[in-house]
Design an enzyme around this catalytic site. Sequence first.
Site, short mmCIF file in Angstrom:
data_model
loop_
_atom_site.label_atom_id
_atom_site.label_comp_id
_atom_site.label_asym_id
_atom_site.label_seq_id
_atom_site.Cartn_x
_atom_site.Cartn_y
_atom_site.Cartn_z
N GLY A 65 34.39 42.69 42.61
CA GLY A 65 35.47 42.98 41.68
C GLY A 65 35.03 43.94 40.59
N TYR A 195 46.37 31.31 35.69
CA TYR A 195 45.02 31.82 35.40
C TYR A 195 44.44 31.09 34.18
CZ TYR A 195 41.53 35.42 34.06
OH TYR A 195 40.38 36.11 33.71
N1 LIG Z 1 37.80 41.84 34.02
C1 LIG Z 1 38.15 41.25 32.87
O1 LIG Z 1 38.73 41.89 31.96
C2 LIG Z 1 37.85 39.82 32.67
C3 LIG Z 1 37.29 39.03 33.65
N2 LIG Z 1 37.05 37.70 33.42
C4 LIG Z 1 36.52 36.88 34.48
O2 LIG Z 1 35.35 37.48 35.04
C5 LIG Z 1 35.30 37.22 36.45
C6 LIG Z 1 35.17 38.53 37.20
O3 LIG Z 1 36.29 39.31 36.88
P1 LIG Z 1 36.65 40.64 37.67
O4 LIG Z 1 35.45 41.21 38.32
O5 LIG Z 1 37.44 41.47 36.73
O6 LIG Z 1 37.65 40.08 38.77
P2 LIG Z 1 38.25 40.85 40.05
O7 LIG Z 1 39.62 40.34 40.27
O8 LIG Z 1 38.05 42.30 39.91
O9 LIG Z 1 37.29 40.32 41.22
C7 LIG Z 1 37.35 39.01 41.70
C8 LIG Z 1 36.70 38.96 43.07
O10 LIG Z 1 36.85 37.63 43.59
C9 LIG Z 1 36.93 37.75 44.99
N3 LIG Z 1 37.52 36.56 45.63
C10 LIG Z 1 38.82 36.23 45.74
N4 LIG Z 1 38.94 35.11 46.48
C11 LIG Z 1 37.69 34.72 46.84
C12 LIG Z 1 37.15 33.66 47.60
N5 LIG Z 1 37.95 32.76 48.20
N6 LIG Z 1 35.81 33.57 47.76
C13 LIG Z 1 34.99 34.49 47.18
N7 LIG Z 1 35.45 35.53 46.45
C14 LIG Z 1 36.78 35.65 46.28
C15 LIG Z 1 37.78 39.00 45.21
O11 LIG Z 1 37.59 39.53 46.51
C16 LIG Z 1 37.31 39.92 44.10
O12 LIG Z 1 36.33 40.83 44.56
C17 LIG Z 1 36.57 36.43 36.78
O13 LIG Z 1 36.28 35.07 36.86
C18 LIG Z 1 37.50 36.72 35.61
O14 LIG Z 1 38.37 35.65 35.37
C19 LIG Z 1 37.35 37.11 32.24
C20 LIG Z 1 37.93 37.83 31.24
C21 LIG Z 1 38.15 39.26 31.33
C1 LIG Z 2 41.51 39.21 29.95
C2 LIG Z 2 41.41 38.79 31.35
O1 LIG Z 2 41.03 37.69 31.62
C3 LIG Z 2 41.81 39.73 32.43
N1 LIG Z 2 41.40 41.07 32.18
C4 LIG Z 2 43.31 39.71 32.58
O2 LIG Z 2 43.95 40.51 31.90
O3 LIG Z 2 43.81 38.85 33.33
#
Ligand SMILES: NC(=O)C1=CN([C@@H]2O[C@H](COP(=O)(O)OP(=O)(O)OC[C@H]3O[C@@H](n4cnc5c(N)ncnc54)[C@H](O)[C@@H]3O)[C@@H](O)[C@H]2O)C=CC1
Ligand SMILES: CC(=O)[C@H](N)C(=O)O
Length: 373
Positions: A65, A195
């Site tokens: 991700g 979420y």
């Molecule tokens: N990007 C942001 O602004 C923020 C992210 N976070 C948290 O950080 C973490 C990473 O965020 P991102 O990289 O932005 O999320 P993202 O949505 O870009 O990536 C999430 C990944 O989880 C994978 N996934 C989905 N179902 C799955 C499964 N059954 N088994 C294994 N993998 C699976 C997807 O293929 C994807 O690559 C998340 O937990 C998110 O809640 C928290 C706050 C802000």
């Molecule tokens: C702030 C987060 O957790 C994420 N980027 C979202 O907007 O859902």
Amino acid sequence: MPVARLLRQVAGQMLGSPACGCWIATPPLRFLGTSPRQIPADANFHSALFSETDQPRVLITGGLGQLGVGLANLLRKRFGKDNVILSDIRKPPDHIFHSGPFIYSDILDYKNLREIVVNNRITWLFHYSALLSAVGEANVSLARAVNITGLHNILDVAAEHNLRLFVPSTIGAFGPTSPRNPTPDLCVQRPRTIYGVSKVHAELMGEYYHYRYGLDFRCLRYPGIISADSQPGGGTTDYAVQIFHDALKNGKFECNLKPSTRLPMMYIDDCLRATLEVMEAPPESLSMRTYNINAMSFTPEDLAQEVLKHVPEFQITYNVDSVRQVIADSWPMNFDDSNARKDWGWKHNFDLPELVTTMLNFHGSDTRVAQAN
Ligand SMILES: NC(=O)C1=CN([C@@H]2O[C@H](COP(=O)(O)OP(=O)(O)OC[C@H]3O[C@@H](n4cnc5c(N)ncnc54)[C@H](O)[C@@H]3O)[C@@H](O)[C@H]2O)C=CC1
Ligand SMILES: CC(=O)[C@H](N)C(=O)O
């Protein structure tokens, strides 16, 4: 590990102590009975012995991700390439596949998770798999499965194998009844997205496993994260990534939030550094297990003004997405991260001007390469 420390750790897991607020530990219910997840009574003892290496052996779930690849790069610099395994259910692009260990891992498949942890002698787990806020509202049952059932699998595998576990939470773990300006670590948390609900659940379950079973659970509530070389996965804060791309490519950007929507934000380098720092913090420095972290707070209007300083022809228009707007209006406007700063020395490097310069430089060089080809 010295024998005395090992014995203290095993005794601590079995007995707990009033000082740490632990009770007499019994295994989580799902470990009991005839389930394939049943573990021998001394499993923690053996995994503690096997985990005795100089460097942690790391697994990152959901690693393809927006944040996972950057985290893998940072951890590989620190712990060595082969000690950090990136995993996801998606097929990795060539450059990621060839940059270090990659493995298929579906967090809904407990046996698969356990095999990976055992076969690779994992000691630290960064659990990034999730469905983000906007995508989660569009698919509630999948979000519930991945964000809640998946988290249960992660907690169990981490508790069974004595792992240090990082789970990110978010500004989205707060809701309209939380204090929004600023939002402290401890206050009312009644989010209105699946979420947010799943992230409050993760915070509470992780802390429960910590106090009940001694799991080394660590959690940071991230603001919206802004990255240059990876795409966001369907959140409410995504506009703050897309704006840079569109500003340089087209000179204009259509924003899906109102101009005055203020949200806490952070550049990815700060976010990943904070993640490593909290994982390396000595346990005695952590007065809590879930911390807010913050860097800056801005509105689309503020961001557009800052972009204009570098791209004078830039124009922003607004076409509000009602789902995202309702979510954003319920989230913190400012995040109080004073506990993280006090306990383990958190300090951000990027404010709005540095963020904008860095993002435009990255996309600017990209655009120039594309135009030259
Ligand atoms: N990007 C942001 O602004 C923020 C992210 N976070 C948290 O950080 C973490 C990473 O965020 P991102 O990289 O932005 O999320 P993202 O949505 O870009 O990536 C999430 C990944 O989880 C994978 N996934 C989905 N179902 C799955 C499964 N059954 N088994 C294994 N993998 C699976 C997807 O293929 C994807 O690559 C998340 O937990 C998110 O809640 C928290 C706050 C802000
Ligand atoms: C702030 C987060 O957790 C994420 N980027 C979202 O907007 O859902």
